[in-house]
Design a protein around this motif. Structure first.
Motif, PDB file in Angstrom:
ATOM      1  N   GLU A  14       0.802  -1.226   0.000  1.00 39.05           N
ATOM      2  CA  GLU A  14       0.000   0.000   0.000  1.00 39.05           C
ATOM      3  C   GLU A  14       0.834   1.275   0.000  1.00 39.05           C
ATOM      4  O   GLU A  14       0.369   2.321  -0.459  1.00 39.05           O
ATOM      5  N   THR A  15       2.049   1.233   0.511  1.00 34.70           N
ATOM      6  CA  THR A  15       2.860   2.444   0.656  1.00 34.70           C
ATOM      7  C   THR A  15       3.903   2.485  -0.455  1.00 34.70           C
ATOM      8  O   THR A  15       4.794   1.629  -0.519  1.00 34.70           O
ATOM      9  N   VAL A  16       3.773   3.482  -1.352  1.00 34.02           N
ATOM     10  CA  VAL A  16       4.628   3.562  -2.540  1.00 34.02           C
ATOM     11  C   VAL A  16       5.221   4.965  -2.658  1.00 34.02           C
ATOM     12  O   VAL A  16       4.513   5.962  -2.553  1.00 34.02           O
ATOM     13  N   PHE A  17       6.543   5.015  -2.869  1.00 34.29           N
ATOM     14  CA  PHE A  17       7.241   6.260  -3.159  1.00 34.29           C
ATOM     15  C   PHE A  17       7.796   6.182  -4.583  1.00 34.29           C
ATOM     16  O   PHE A  17       8.167   5.099  -5.053  1.00 34.29           O
ATOM     17  N   ASP A  18       7.889   7.326  -5.260  1.00 34.57           N
ATOM     18  CA  ASP A  18       8.564   7.367  -6.553  1.00 34.57           C
ATOM     19  C   ASP A  18      10.073   7.301  -6.352  1.00 34.57           C
ATOM     20  O   ASP A  18      10.593   7.672  -5.292  1.00 34.57           O
ATOM     21  N   LEU A  19      10.779   6.856  -7.389  1.00 38.27           N
ATOM     22  CA  LEU A  19      12.231   6.745  -7.304  1.00 38.27           C
ATOM     23  C   LEU A  19      12.883   8.077  -6.956  1.00 38.27           C
ATOM     24  O   LEU A  19      13.847   8.126  -6.178  1.00 38.27           O
ATOM     25  N   ASP A  20      12.363   9.179  -7.502  1.00 46.76           N
ATOM     26  CA  ASP A  20      12.933  10.500  -7.199  1.00 46.76           C
ATOM     27  C   ASP A  20      12.805  10.847  -5.720  1.00 46.76           C
ATOM     28  O   ASP A  20      13.531  11.710  -5.216  1.00 46.76           O
ATOM     29  N   ASP A  21      11.880  10.192  -5.036  1.00 47.39           N
ATOM     30  CA  ASP A  21      11.678  10.420  -3.602  1.00 47.39           C
ATOM     31  C   ASP A  21      12.280   9.284  -2.776  1.00 47.39           C
ATOM     32  O   ASP A  21      11.871   9.042  -1.636  1.00 47.39           O
ATOM     33  N   TYR A  60       5.561   1.946   8.592  1.00 45.40           N
ATOM     34  CA  TYR A  60       4.865   1.254   7.514  1.00 45.40           C
ATOM     35  C   TYR A  60       5.270  -0.225   7.482  1.00 45.40           C
ATOM     36  O   TYR A  60       6.453  -0.551   7.614  1.00 45.40           O
ATOM     37  N   PRO A  61       4.318  -1.128   7.254  1.00 57.71           N
ATOM     38  CA  PRO A  61       4.668  -2.551   7.180  1.00 57.71           C
ATOM     39  C   PRO A  61       5.679  -2.850   6.076  1.00 57.71           C
ATOM     40  O   PRO A  61       6.561  -3.694   6.234  1.00 57.71           O
ATOM     41  N   LYS A  62       5.557  -2.154   4.946  1.00 56.75           N
ATOM     42  CA  LYS A  62       6.454  -2.366   3.814  1.00 56.75           C
ATOM     43  C   LYS A  62       6.398  -1.139   2.925  1.00 56.75           C
ATOM     44  O   LYS A  62       5.319  -0.544   2.761  1.00 56.75           O
ATOM     45  N   ILE A  63       7.548  -0.756   2.356  1.00 57.31           N
ATOM     46  CA  ILE A  63       7.605   0.398   1.462  1.00 57.31           C
ATOM     47  C   ILE A  63       8.105  -0.059   0.098  1.00 57.31           C
ATOM     48  O   ILE A  63       9.133  -0.741  -0.010  1.00 57.31           O
ATOM     49  N   LEU A  64       7.369   0.320  -0.950  1.00 57.70           N
ATOM     50  CA  LEU A  64       7.757   0.046  -2.324  1.00 57.70           C
ATOM     51  C   LEU A  64       8.229   1.333  -2.984  1.00 57.70           C
ATOM     52  O   LEU A  64       7.685   2.414  -2.705  1.00 57.70           O
ATOM     53  N   ILE A  65       9.220   1.222  -3.831  1.00 58.18           N
ATOM     54  CA  ILE A  65       9.674   2.351  -4.632  1.00 58.18           C
ATOM     55  C   ILE A  65       9.307   2.072  -6.087  1.00 58.18           C
ATOM     56  O   ILE A  65       9.682   1.035  -6.641  1.00 58.18           O
ATOM     57  N   LYS A  66       8.565   2.995  -6.672  1.00 56.70           N
ATOM     58  CA  LYS A  66       8.137   2.860  -8.065  1.00 56.70           C
ATOM     59  C   LYS A  66       9.214   3.437  -8.972  1.00 56.70           C
ATOM     60  O   LYS A  66       9.515   4.633  -8.900  1.00 56.70           O
ATOM     61  N   CYS A  67       9.777   2.610  -9.809  1.00 56.06           N
ATOM     62  CA  CYS A  67      10.949   3.003 -10.588  1.00 56.06           C
ATOM     63  C   CYS A  67      10.613   3.476 -12.003  1.00 56.06           C
ATOM     64  O   CYS A  67      11.436   4.115 -12.642  1.00 56.06           O
ATOM     65  N   ASN A  68       9.425   3.157 -12.496  1.00 55.11           N
ATOM     66  CA  ASN A  68       8.964   3.639 -13.782  1.00 55.11           C
ATOM     67  C   ASN A  68       7.480   3.988 -13.664  1.00 55.11           C
ATOM     68  O   ASN A  68       6.658   3.102 -13.369  1.00 55.11           O
ATOM     69  N   PRO A  69       7.110   5.250 -13.894  1.00 54.09           N
ATOM     70  CA  PRO A  69       5.728   5.663 -13.657  1.00 54.09           C
ATOM     71  C   PRO A  69       4.711   5.016 -14.591  1.00 54.09           C
ATOM     72  O   PRO A  69       3.521   4.981 -14.275  1.00 54.09           O
ATOM     73  N   ASP A  70       5.169   4.495 -15.731  1.00 53.81           N
ATOM     74  CA  ASP A  70       4.224   3.937 -16.699  1.00 53.81           C
ATOM     75  C   ASP A  70       3.928   2.468 -16.488  1.00 53.81           C
ATOM     76  O   ASP A  70       3.165   1.871 -17.253  1.00 53.81           O
ATOM     77  N   LEU A  71       4.541   1.850 -15.462  1.00 48.50           N
ATOM     78  CA  LEU A  71       4.302   0.429 -15.196  1.00 48.50           C
ATOM     79  C   LEU A  71       3.470   0.269 -13.932  1.00 48.50           C
ATOM     80  O   LEU A  71       3.787   0.843 -12.898  1.00 48.50           O
ATOM     81  N   GLU A  72       2.414  -0.512 -14.022  1.00 46.26           N
ATOM     82  CA  GLU A  72       1.545  -0.760 -12.851  1.00 46.26           C
ATOM     83  C   GLU A  72       1.546  -2.239 -12.509  1.00 46.26           C
ATOM     84  O   GLU A  72       1.696  -3.069 -13.385  1.00 46.26           O
TER      85      GLU A  72
END
Length: 355
Positions: free
Chosen positions: A323-330, A343-355
């Motif tokens: 549930e908790t996602v940060f962008d790579l720039d952040d 947070y139980p787990k943090i994900l970093i989104k590395c490409n904004p166009d991929l879901e």
């Protein structure tokens, strides 16, 4: 290529900004493709509890080193290029994938002896995951089932650790089980023990929100070590027998000393987290090994586990871990948030166009 790296080895919680470990987005060279390599456009890379340890120099980096330490290994993404000889697993451009950040060589003594976790050549294939793209050998890459999202897919590597833990636990249906530590690994382990038919399934966790999550995910009992005597509570819950399997996922030196006392006669005690390199556990051999005959073991990465981990991912509740996602720039802010334990787990989104 911009990737999130450790840029100074030290204690990440050191108040001195000149000596504490830091993370930053750093330009590092992108490796060339080998004949059996796979180029992956990274969708998500989840923060592992070992990443701050890595920045702190727990894995052999010399203190004070300013060499960037590539971070990130819990990845999911999409195949964008295949080497000319990457044809052993049926991978195709466009496949949604996850994988093992290590490639075991297959030829050294340990690989040939059924102990590939100690492969002497594995580390050369460790490539950074907090980046827009990475290159892994096809041996490391696994196609995700259609039922597993890219967010969930980046949990394949931690799920492989769970499979390894279950192998070490030697579970039988009806065993009494205790998990210490309600972080991501602890919550995944709890659910998997439930699938095995564990009884008196107990979570030891000081944070109320994580205890509540553990209850939602199947814990029969909860122990708050901040307000309860762990040994007394555990013995009351098990009728004085203790637990057949005790798994520590906390990594806390305050938590681990009581665990031999709550392990049943002939029980299995698994120290499954990472601990300070200098820490030495007080352990009475006569009391625990002679009179109780407990087995004490640990977990070193996840040999022979990924195909089974892939099968298990769709069977677990992964919502609270995605549930908790940060962008790579952040990414730096994401690491700061990781250290809060909020947070139980943090994900970093590395490409904004991929879901």
């Amino acid at each position: 290529m911009k990737t999130l790296c450790g840029v100074l080895v030290g204690d990440m919680k050191d108040p001195n900004p000149e000596t504490r470990g830091k993370v930053a987005l750093v330009d590092i060279p992108f490796p060339a493709m080998g004949p059996q390599d796979v180029r992956i456009k990274v969708a998500y890379c989840a923060i592992c509890g070992s990443d701050p340890h890595c920045v702190a120099g727990c894995f052999g980096q010399p203190k004070g080193s300013t060499e960037p330490i590539p971070l990130g290994h819990e990845i999911s993404g999409v195949v964008v290029e295949l080497g000319p000889e990457a044809n052993h697993k049926g991978l195709k451009v466009g496949d949604r994938v996850a994988g093992n950040f290590l490639r075991f060589c297959g030829g050294c003594y340990y690989c040939q002896n059924g102990q590939q976790q100690f492969c002497v050549n594995a580390q050369q294939y460790n490539r950074p995951g907090y980046a827009p793209e990475l290159i892994w050998h096809e041996d490391q890459v696994y196609k995700l089932p259609d039922s597993v999202s890219l967010k969930e897919g980046c949990l394949l590597e931690p799920m492989s650790i769970i499979v390894r833990m279950m192998d070490k636990a030697q579970m039988k249906v009806g065993m009494r089980v205790c998990v210490c530590g309600g972080g991501p690994i602890g919550l995944l382990a709890l659910q998997t023990f439930k699938l095995y038919g564990a009884t008196d399934l107990t979570m030891i966790e000081p944070i109320a929100d994580r205890r509540a999550l553990a209850s939602e995910l199947g814990a029969d009992h909860l122990i708050d070590p901040a307000s309860q005597d762990v040994v007394q509570a555990a013995m009351e819950l098990t009728g004085g027998l203790g637990y057949d399997v005790v798994l520590d996922c906390s990594g806390s030196v305050r938590a681990v000393t009581s665990l031999p006392d709550i392990t049943a006669n002939c029980g299995m005690l698994i120290y499954g987290a990472q601990y300070p390199n200098e820490y030495e556990l007080p352990f009475n051999i006569s009391k625990y090994c002679y009179f109780k005959e407990i087995t004490v073991t640990g977990v070193m990465v996840a040999p022979y586990a990924y195909p089974r981990a892939l099968q298990l991912l769709p069977r677990l509740n992964l919502k609270c871990l995605t549930e908790t996602v940060f962008d790579l720039d952040d990414g730096v802010a994401a690491f700061d948030a990781q250290l809060t334990g909020k947070y139980p787990k943090i994900l970093i989104k590395c490409n904004p166009d991929l879901e």
